[in-house]
Structure formats: C-alpha cells, structure tokens
Design an enzyme around this catalytic site. Structure first.
Site, PDB file in Angstrom:
ATOM      1  N   GLU A 128      -6.483   7.047  -0.841  1.00  0.00           N
ATOM      2  CA  GLU A 128      -6.274   5.797  -0.116  1.00  0.00           C
ATOM      3  C   GLU A 128      -6.895   4.618  -0.855  1.00  0.00           C
ATOM      4  O   GLU A 128      -6.348   3.518  -0.863  1.00  0.00           O
ATOM      5  CB  GLU A 128      -6.851   5.895   1.303  1.00  0.00           C
ATOM      6  CG  GLU A 128      -6.028   6.744   2.250  1.00  0.00           C
ATOM      7  CD  GLU A 128      -4.594   6.296   2.320  1.00  0.00           C
ATOM      8  OE1 GLU A 128      -4.343   5.097   2.558  1.00  0.00           O
ATOM      9  OE2 GLU A 128      -3.701   7.146   2.134  1.00  0.00           O
ATOM     10  N   HIS A 142       0.838  -1.210   0.000  1.00  0.00           N
ATOM     11  CA  HIS A 142       0.000   0.000   0.000  1.00  0.00           C
ATOM     12  C   HIS A 142       0.869   1.256   0.000  1.00  0.00           C
ATOM     13  O   HIS A 142       0.614   2.208  -0.759  1.00  0.00           O
ATOM     14  CB  HIS A 142      -0.906  -0.028   1.239  1.00  0.00           C
ATOM     15  CG  HIS A 142      -1.716   1.212   1.446  1.00  0.00           C
ATOM     16  ND1 HIS A 142      -3.010   1.341   1.003  1.00  0.00           N
ATOM     17  CD2 HIS A 142      -1.414   2.383   2.067  1.00  0.00           C
ATOM     18  CE1 HIS A 142      -3.471   2.544   1.335  1.00  0.00           C
ATOM     19  NE2 HIS A 142      -2.521   3.186   1.985  1.00  0.00           N
ATOM     20  N   GLU A 143       1.913   1.283   0.830  1.00  0.00           N
ATOM     21  CA  GLU A 143       2.779   2.456   0.912  1.00  0.00           C
ATOM     22  C   GLU A 143       3.623   2.619  -0.357  1.00  0.00           C
ATOM     23  O   GLU A 143       3.838   3.744  -0.823  1.00  0.00           O
ATOM     24  CB  GLU A 143       3.693   2.357   2.148  1.00  0.00           C
ATOM     25  CG  GLU A 143       2.958   2.255   3.474  1.00  0.00           C
ATOM     26  CD  GLU A 143       1.978   3.386   3.697  1.00  0.00           C
ATOM     27  OE1 GLU A 143       2.191   4.497   3.155  1.00  0.00           O
ATOM     28  OE2 GLU A 143       0.972   3.164   4.400  1.00  0.00           O
ATOM     29  N   HIS A 178       1.605   4.316  -2.905  1.00  0.00           N
ATOM     30  CA  HIS A 178       1.580   5.778  -2.729  1.00  0.00           C
ATOM     31  C   HIS A 178       2.767   6.422  -3.452  1.00  0.00           C
ATOM     32  O   HIS A 178       2.622   7.449  -4.115  1.00  0.00           O
ATOM     33  CB  HIS A 178       1.638   6.136  -1.242  1.00  0.00           C
ATOM     34  CG  HIS A 178       0.298   6.170  -0.566  1.00  0.00           C
ATOM     35  ND1 HIS A 178      -0.748   6.934  -1.025  1.00  0.00           N
ATOM     36  CD2 HIS A 178      -0.146   5.544   0.558  1.00  0.00           C
ATOM     37  CE1 HIS A 178      -1.793   6.775  -0.218  1.00  0.00           C
ATOM     38  NE2 HIS A 178      -1.453   5.933   0.746  1.00  0.00           N
TER      39      HIS A 178
END
Length: 301
Positions: free
Chosen positions: A229, A154-155, A158
């Site tokens: 997100e 997930h990071e 980003h």
C-alpha cells in the site's frame, strides 16, 4: 480499501476447498490412493510435490477468476467509454484512462462503478491487460474531484506495479504449506479413530485444517498487502501529484472521523474503512496500514 485482497482470499479458500472435495471424490470413485501415502505413513517428498501443484493451481485459478468474481459479487457496472450514460461515468473513465497512460500501461483497465454507500475503490485482475478498476458510488458522492483522482491513481498504481500477480505467487507459497500441513495434521488425527472411520475423519479433518491454516496464512498476505500500500501511495502521488494523493488520504480520514462522530460505527460502510482498528488482531488482518501512517510516509517524501 481492502476489497481486492478480501475477494482474492475468499476466492482462494473456496477454490482450494473445491479442489480437495473434487480430488477426494475422484480418488474414491476410481480407487486411486494418494501418491504421498506409503505403508500407512507419509512420503513427505511426494506430499510436498503434490502440495506445490495443488497450492499454485488454486492460487492461479483464484487470480484468473478475480476480475469476474469482483464484478459479480460487487455488482460492478462496467463503463463503456463509447456509451457512457452520465457525465460522472465519463469523468471516472477519463481519469482511469489518463492515469493509465501516465503509468505506462498499454491497455486501459476495465472501469466500473458499483452501487454501495461505502467510500471505497479497488483494482483487481489476472494481468495488466485484463485488469479492473472499480469505485463505489459512495466514494463519488462523498469526495471532491481531486480526492477521487488521488484514489483512482492509487488503484492504477496497483495495476502498474503488478501487485495481483505478486500476491498470487505469495499465495501459492502459502497454499503449498496449507495443503502440506493440513494433510499431515489430518493423518495424525485419523490415527485416533477406528480403522473403518479413518477415511471420513481424514477427509473432514483435511477440509477443516485447510480452512484454518488458510485463515492463518491470510496474516502473511495481509502483512504483504500493507507493505504494498505504501508503494501504491507513492505511485499514486507520481501519477496524480503528491498534493492530490495526500488530499485523498486526508479526505478518507476526515470521512471516517465524521462517520464515527455521527455514531454510525455499526454501518458496514464505516466498518470497511476502519483500518486503524485498535485491536492488534484486526490490525494484523487489515490489508491496509493506518491512514495516519500512510499520510505521514507520503508527506515525508
């Protein structure tokens, strides 16, 4: 997991306030009047140009400082891949490296672990080449390998999506309006005091209004962050697999439920994870959507 946004917003407010103070001191020492003031009034076009310059300068300075600020404030220990002292450090670095290659990044972000019991992780940095992915020790101690990989994916998403740069451009626009409106409001307030006090009243009012409007602007930034997100969840699912990303979100939800049932809700580590707060104000300021909504959207893919 709102460390990235929280640190960026805090840095931005501090940078903008510093610019105002330094600019005021310089104009006072060298007797340089603001170019947007004319015959006791306001030249709105000049003020808008001034606001754009200051607003975007503050935003890009905040972006440039983001990685350093994160490492300093969170006491992040950056992992040297050639000198990882533990198997845990090597495992975290290898996950970030592998997922970064899968995301098409030309450089592996700096990877770090910070000492905190909170279950958290964040990504920040001024560019894809100069980014940082950091996880808390609490996350590594509380989650299994698949969940950790989902969080890291997930990071990394980003970083691959360039979310910090996009956020900086949005913050620059907000800063422009913050600088513009704070000066208009300060000029109006200063007219209600004696002429000899107008300068100091206007100076103080600019700082107060700028901080206030920056806080109000954070509602917009937070709303955009919540939108991004969902994209990072989808990106994480593409990188690590939908099962691991969904498992990571379920693990976070289970962690919060266990903590709340243990009556530890006053713990700072728990408060940072309570992104489903029932208060509409707190929810509007949250950088992340409720976990239930994130899980539902991901499972619908």
């Amino acid at each position: 997991m709102g460390k990235r946004i929280t640190l960026f917003l805090l840095t931005n407010i501090l940078v903008l306030t510093t610019i105002v103070i330094v600019w005021s001191i310089i104009t006072s020492i060298f007797d340089i009047g603001p170019s947007y003031r004319s015959d006791g009034g306001i030249d709105y076009l000049s003020l808008m140009v001034f606001s754009i310059i200051v607003g975007f300068t503050g935003s890009f300075i905040s972006l440039g400082m983001s990685r350093w600020m994160a490492k300093t404030m969170m006491k992040v220990k950056v992992i040297d891949p050639n000198n990882a002292v533990s198997g845990q450090e090597r495992a975290v670095y290898e996950k970030v490296e592998r997922l970064s290659r899968a995301a098409g990044l030309s450089h592996t972000p700096q990877v770090g672990i910070y000492p905190s019991h909170e279950v958290n992780a964040f990504a920040t940095g001024p560019s894809k080449k100069r980014s940082l992915v950091a996880v808390s020790q609490g996350l590594l101690d509380s989650m299994d390998e698949d969940a950790v990989e989902g969080v890291i994916a997930h990071e990394v998403a980003h970083v691959a999506n360039g979310d910090m740069v996009t956020m900086t451009l949005l913050q620059g626009i907000i800063n422009t309006f913050v600088v513009f409106l704070s000066r208009v409001a300060a000029m109006i307030v200063s007219r209600f005091v004696r002429s000899e006090l107008q300068w100091i009243v206007q100076f103080a009012a600019i700082i107060i209004f700028q901080i206030l409007f920056s806080i109000l602007g954070s509602f917009v930034v937070s709303a955009y962050s919540r939108h991004r997100e969902y994209h990072a969840d989808r990106g994480g699912a593409d990188l690590a697999g939908k099962d691991k990303m969904t498992h990571a979100l379920h693990s976070l939800k289970a962690y919060i439920s266990r903590a709340e049932s243990d009556d530890h809700t006053n713990d700072t580590a728990i408060q940072t994870m309570k992104i489903s707060n029932k208060s509409s104000i707190f929810r509007a300021l949250s950088s992340h959507p409720p976990l239930e909504e994130r899980i539902a959207r991901l499972e619908q893919r």
